[in-house]
Design a protein around this motif. Structure first.
Motif, PDB file in Angstrom:
ATOM      1  N   PRO A 194      31.696  37.796  46.759  1.00 51.85           N
ATOM      2  CA  PRO A 194      31.765  38.012  45.546  1.00 51.85           C
ATOM      3  C   PRO A 194      31.132  37.201  44.170  1.00 51.85           C
ATOM      4  N   GLU A 195      30.571  37.546  43.256  1.00 54.83           N
ATOM      5  CA  GLU A 195      30.389  36.996  42.174  1.00 54.83           C
ATOM      6  C   GLU A 195      31.170  37.407  41.051  1.00 54.83           C
ATOM      7  N   TYR A 196      31.920  36.682  40.367  1.00 60.73           N
ATOM      8  CA  TYR A 196      33.131  37.078  39.643  1.00 60.73           C
ATOM      9  C   TYR A 196      33.416  36.180  38.469  1.00 60.73           C
ATOM     10  N   PHE A 197      33.722  36.648  37.283  1.00 66.62           N
ATOM     11  CA  PHE A 197      34.078  35.666  36.190  1.00 66.62           C
ATOM     12  C   PHE A 197      35.242  36.613  35.316  1.00 66.62           C
ATOM     13  N   ASN A 334      38.011  24.528  55.694  1.00 63.07           N
ATOM     14  CA  ASN A 334      37.105  25.632  56.112  1.00 63.07           C
ATOM     15  C   ASN A 334      35.974  25.848  54.909  1.00 63.07           C
ATOM     16  N   GLY A 335      36.367  25.625  53.740  1.00 64.38           N
ATOM     17  CA  GLY A 335      35.184  25.891  52.758  1.00 64.38           C
ATOM     18  C   GLY A 335      35.096  27.460  52.514  1.00 64.38           C
ATOM     19  N   ASP A 336      36.151  28.034  52.871  1.00 70.03           N
ATOM     20  CA  ASP A 336      35.731  29.616  52.521  1.00 70.03           C
ATOM     21  C   ASP A 336      35.549  29.787  51.327  1.00 70.03           C
ATOM     22  N   THR A 337      35.123  30.950  50.579  1.00 72.98           N
ATOM     23  CA  THR A 337      34.982  31.434  49.198  1.00 72.98           C
ATOM     24  C   THR A 337      36.108  32.487  48.922  1.00 72.98           C
ATOM     25  N   PHE A 338      36.864  32.249  47.889  1.00 74.95           N
ATOM     26  CA  PHE A 338      38.011  33.016  47.441  1.00 74.95           C
ATOM     27  C   PHE A 338      37.949  32.838  45.805  1.00 74.95           C
ATOM     28  N   ILE A 339      38.208  34.053  45.148  1.00 70.92           N
ATOM     29  CA  ILE A 339      38.495  34.180  43.886  1.00 70.92           C
ATOM     30  C   ILE A 339      39.801  33.562  43.467  1.00 70.92           C
ATOM     31  N   VAL A 357      40.426  29.872  34.190  1.00 74.68           N
ATOM     32  CA  VAL A 357      39.583  31.063  34.510  1.00 74.68           C
ATOM     33  C   VAL A 357      39.608  31.476  35.813  1.00 74.68           C
ATOM     34  N   GLU A 358      39.348  32.806  36.083  1.00 67.63           N
ATOM     35  CA  GLU A 358      39.100  33.218  37.420  1.00 67.63           C
ATOM     36  C   GLU A 358      37.985  33.391  38.068  1.00 67.63           C
ATOM     37  N   VAL A 359      37.524  32.711  39.112  1.00 63.80           N
ATOM     38  CA  VAL A 359      36.266  32.492  39.450  1.00 63.80           C
ATOM     39  C   VAL A 359      36.258  32.444  41.108  1.00 63.80           C
ATOM     40  N   PRO A 360      34.967  32.448  41.667  1.00 63.92           N
ATOM     41  CA  PRO A 360      34.999  32.229  43.003  1.00 63.92           C
ATOM     42  C   PRO A 360      34.826  30.696  43.305  1.00 63.92           C
ATOM     43  N   ALA A 361      35.566  30.486  44.490  1.00 66.62           N
ATOM     44  CA  ALA A 361      35.547  28.709  44.607  1.00 66.62           C
ATOM     45  C   ALA A 361      35.508  28.626  46.124  1.00 66.62           C
ATOM     46  N   ALA A 362      34.923  27.544  46.793  1.00 65.73           N
ATOM     47  CA  ALA A 362      35.188  27.211  47.918  1.00 65.73           C
ATOM     48  C   ALA A 362      36.327  26.399  48.313  1.00 65.73           C
ATOM     49  N   LEU A 363      37.136  26.595  49.087  1.00 64.85           N
ATOM     50  CA  LEU A 363      38.472  26.084  49.245  1.00 64.85           C
ATOM     51  C   LEU A 363      38.255  25.125  50.281  1.00 64.85           C
ATOM     52  N   THR A 364      38.712  23.679  49.959  1.00 60.64           N
ATOM     53  CA  THR A 364      38.274  22.436  51.196  1.00 60.64           C
ATOM     54  C   THR A 364      39.815  21.884  50.927  1.00 60.64           C
ATOM     55  N   SER A 365      40.024  20.840  51.771  1.00 61.38           N
ATOM     56  CA  SER A 365      41.295  20.203  52.069  1.00 61.38           C
ATOM     57  C   SER A 365      41.454  19.315  50.570  1.00 61.38           C
ATOM     58  N   ARG A 366      40.391  19.200  50.066  1.00 61.73           N
ATOM     59  CA  ARG A 366      40.447  18.486  48.603  1.00 61.73           C
ATOM     60  C   ARG A 366      40.674  19.339  47.508  1.00 61.73           C
ATOM     61  N   GLY A 367      40.695  20.615  47.822  1.00 62.98           N
ATOM     62  CA  GLY A 367      41.084  21.624  46.556  1.00 62.98           C
ATOM     63  C   GLY A 367      39.769  22.386  46.483  1.00 62.98           C
ATOM     64  N   PRO A 368      39.912  23.230  45.429  1.00 62.01           N
ATOM     65  CA  PRO A 368      38.966  24.302  45.184  1.00 62.01           C
ATOM     66  C   PRO A 368      37.732  23.602  44.801  1.00 62.01           C
ATOM     67  N   LYS A 369      36.489  24.082  45.131  1.00 63.70           N
ATOM     68  CA  LYS A 369      35.147  23.527  44.448  1.00 63.70           C
ATOM     69  C   LYS A 369      34.461  24.920  44.065  1.00 63.70           C
ATOM     70  N   PRO A 370      34.953  25.198  42.439  1.00 62.08           N
ATOM     71  CA  PRO A 370      34.354  26.316  41.861  1.00 62.08           C
ATOM     72  C   PRO A 370      32.879  26.435  41.925  1.00 62.08           C
ATOM     73  N   TYR A 371      32.404  27.479  41.887  1.00 59.69           N
ATOM     74  CA  TYR A 371      31.101  27.859  41.433  1.00 59.69           C
ATOM     75  C   TYR A 371      30.743  28.034  40.089  1.00 59.69           C
ATOM     76  N   ALA A 372      29.703  27.549  39.515  1.00 61.48           N
ATOM     77  CA  ALA A 372      29.393  27.678  38.140  1.00 61.48           C
ATOM     78  C   ALA A 372      28.858  29.224  37.670  1.00 61.48           C
ATOM     79  N   VAL A 373      29.315  29.788  36.687  1.00 66.89           N
ATOM     80  CA  VAL A 373      29.043  30.941  36.510  1.00 66.89           C
ATOM     81  C   VAL A 373      28.023  30.765  35.191  1.00 66.89           C
ATOM     82  N   GLY A 374      27.767  29.808  34.215  1.00 66.02           N
ATOM     83  CA  GLY A 374      26.870  29.898  33.082  1.00 66.02           C
ATOM     84  C   GLY A 374      27.310  30.758  31.918  1.00 66.02           C
TER      85      GLY A 374
END
Length: 448
Positions: A194-197, A334-339, A357-374
């Motif tokens: 998903p792409e979501y914002f 795992n780096g899987d993407t979740f909102i 904000v609620e956005v997609p992010a890759a989830l790693t052992s260091r926490g969420p790495k959210p994707y920029a929306v612009g």
């Protein structure tokens, strides 16, 4: 793969059995060493826990231990993950949250409008206490919070624990919507990207792709406008209220076709219609009391009586599976993407940086790495900024004990919009929440 020690905070919840079935379903992805239930309501938790003992004995024999407790130290010591699902005031207070606004022809709903404000003000203090307790006994545990209203709770936790990088606020509603998208497309939810914002319960899917990069957004839009939209998640698929809610997506998409809406936007875009559909004596809370709560407790009694699950129908739901896959991605990098809900910090470039904000992010052992929306368009930005101001004013009011900021918040909210109505609702909510809300201070009117 390391096996995890999990504590479920709010073990007496009617969602807990579904969570247990999801843990069983997902045990290869998120293997557990122990499960602990913690709840302040011993009687309510005991029934769910005794049923859980039977389920786990049958379906999760490799689990080392399961126990339940009302003792914080016992619950949290050595925990790797805490799943938090508390409801301060229970369903009885939820019913008041829904009835009082309806009295004044305003939206009566659990997480939206005045009801969301009331529930949020009850939740903030207890959530802060829960996090402090967990940190005392399990300083390195991941805290996955899905206590509602998630937007207000997330804003309060951001302020209270600004440096705690192992708190993650999440909501399963985007996933429940995506289950229906997947059904339309003949796919599994986990095949979709998903792409979501937006904010929690206040957002839009801009696009849906498959894992091969094919854009499926227009296929979904056409299917909804041609054939309607229905819930598919097992927990809500046969629920008349949720069926009506998903049907409203077709209306929203016809009126505003740019993006696929979160179902909760109906309360803000069509508040008069939502009020007209509600019944004071049959609120959503009352439906849950007479429906899911009764069903889960009856099922638990049957399991306990039989010491077997053979005479009940237990189901896996997306609520549990989503939470568990989030946890697995954090636990095993795992780096899987979740909102998920994160601090904006420029992700939505034309929205203030401290918004949750609620956005997609890759989830790693260091926490969420959210994707920029612009940048987001003017219409969505305007709606979000009004809702964001409401949420921040509610949290301001909790910290400052400020009546006037709550009045401002309700007046801003699209479910109310009218200052005299906001004051009437607020005064009634204060009266019934005396045991839960902080005592509020009020500025005196200017004398002429």
């Amino acid at each position: 793969m390391k096996r995890q020690n999990l504590v479920v905070v709010g073990g007496g919840s009617t969602y807990t059995l579904g969570m247990i079935m999801s843990l069983i379903e997902e045990k290869k992805n998120f293997p557990l060493k122990s499960i602990t239930f913690y709840d302040i309501n011993e009687e309510r938790q005991e029934k769910i826990a005794k049923a859980t003992e039977v389920i786990l004995r049958e379906k999760y024999p490799e689990l080392d231990s399961f126990h339940y407790t009302t003792d914080k130290k016992e619950a949290y010591t050595n925990a790797d993950f805490a799943f938090v699902q508390i409801r301060t005031g229970g369903l009885q207070m939820r019913e008041k949250d829904e009835q009082i606004p309806l009295k004044y022809d305003a939206v009566g709903q659990e997480t939206c409008g005045p009801g969301g404000m009331a529930y949020g003000l009850r939740s903030i203090g207890d959530m802060i206490n829960v996090v402090n307790d967990i940190r005392e006994y399990a300083p390195n545990a991941w805290i996955l919070n899905y206590t509602n209203p998630a937007a207000i709770v997330a804003e309060a936790l951001r302020r209270e624990f600004p440096h705690d990088d192992k708190i993650l606020n999440i909501c399963d509603m985007p996933a429940a919507i995506m289950v229906s998208y997947a059904k339309i497309l003949g796919k599994e939810i986990w095949d979709l990207v998903p792409e979501y914002f937006g904010l929690n319960h206040f957002g839009w899917f801009t696009n849906i792709y498959d894992k091969q990069g094919n854009r499926l957004t227009d296929d979904i839009k056409r299917a909804i406008t041609d054939n309607g939209f229905i819930p598919e998640d097992s927990e809500i698929v046969n629920d008349p209220s949720w069926i009506k809610t998903f049907k409203q997506v077709e209306t929203m998409l016809n009126d505003f076709p740019d993006y696929l809406p979160n179902t909760y936007l109906q309360y803000y875009l069509y508040p008069s219609d939502m009020v007209a559909k509600e019944e004071m004596t049959n609120t959503r809370a009352r439906q849950v009391i007479n429906g899911r709560e009764k069903r889960v407790h009856t099922m638990s009694d049957q399991i306990i009586k039989d010491q077997s699950t053979e005479n009940v129908e237990l189901e896996v739901d997306i609520h549990g599976c989503y939470m568990i896959r989030v946890a697995a991605s954090l636990a095993y990098n795992n780096g899987d993407t979740f909102i998920v809900i994160v601090e904006n910090n420029g992700l939505i470039s034309n929205l203030q940086s401290d918004a949750m904000v609620e956005v997609p992010a890759a989830l790693t052992s260091r926490g969420p790495k959210p994707y920029a929306v612009g940048e987001i368009p003017t219409f969505q930005k305007g709606l979000i900024e009004g809702q964001l101001a409401f949420e921040k004013l509610v949290v301001d009011a909790w910290y400052e004990r400020d009546y006037n900021k709550l009045l401002q918040a309700l007046t801003l909210n699209r479910a109310v919009v009218d200052a005299p109505k906001a004051r009437q609702i607020l005064d009634d909510l204060i009266e019934v929440n005396k045991d839960y809300w902080p005592e509020l201070k009020q500025l005196q009117p200017v004398q002429g």
